[in-house]
Design an enzyme around this catalytic site. Structure first.
Site, PDB file in Angstrom:
ATOM      1  CB  VAL A  64    -101.425 -41.729  51.363  1.00 24.76           C
ATOM      2  CG1 VAL A  64    -100.191 -41.389  50.621  1.00 24.76           C
ATOM      3  CG2 VAL A  64    -102.412 -40.655  51.684  1.00 24.76           C
ATOM      4  CG  ASP A 103    -102.683 -36.718  47.837  1.00 22.66           C
ATOM      5  OD1 ASP A 103    -103.679 -36.025  47.915  1.00 22.66           O
ATOM      6  OD2 ASP A 103    -101.555 -36.128  48.418  1.00 22.66           O
TER       7      ASP A 103
END
Length: 169
Positions: free
Chosen positions: A97, A99
């Site tokens: 991910v 983020d």
């Protein structure tokens, strides 16, 4: 709190579609480089479609102490051996991910610092649609994402303590 519960099938299908985009871009890596821990399983799945050796680095932003906030700067837990020669190679850096982008920025900057003659691209399974704290290096040849998602908490199947209960309400 809004959450995603991504199953192994969800991840596999997202990575399969992303691998096709990567191939279509013309970027043909010599290596996949997993950012551990979250990038390990996605890198292995990616290897099913882009059959190249997997290198690993490992970072953390979290202390083992419960309730502590993540650090602003990642800490290296494991890195490439000093004699790893990537000159003239193409490397696809894989994480689960994007983020805040701090892990990617840290990893890529350190890779470029030690491997200036290497072409790096990055792939994340999920890109959270939000303002990022980190910046991708200008030298990065490609940035691939599997899926752009809202800034909700993510539960990945590989983090489940009880896989039989994963995703059930």
């Amino acid at each position: 709190m809004e959450q995603y519960n991504f199953t192994y099938n969800d991840i596999h299908n997202t990575i399969r579609a992303a691998a096709e985009k990567i191939k279509a871009s013309g970027f043909e890596p010599d290596y996949l480089l997993a950012i551990g821990g979250g990038g390990l399983i996605p890198a292995r799945i990616m290897r099913t479609y882009i059959n190249k050796p997997i290198l690993t680095v490992s970072l953390t932003r979290y202390s083992d102490e419960v309730g502590t906030a993540p650090s602003d700067t990642p800490i290296k837990l494991q890195w490439l051996e000093p004699d790893t020669n990537l000159d003239g190679k193409k490397v696809l850096v894989v994480d689960e991910v994007d983020d805040e982008r701090t892990t990617l920025e840290f990893t890529l900057n350190h890779l470029f610092e030690k491997h200036a003659e290497t072409e790096f691209a990055a792939f994340v399974v999920h890109n959270k649609l939000k303002e990022k704290k980190g910046i991708l290096p200008e030298k990065l040849s490609h940035f691939f994402t599997g899926e752009d998602i809202h800034d909700y908490w993510i539960n990945y199947a590989w983090d489940a303590e009880d896989i039989d209960q994963f995703g059930k309400k």
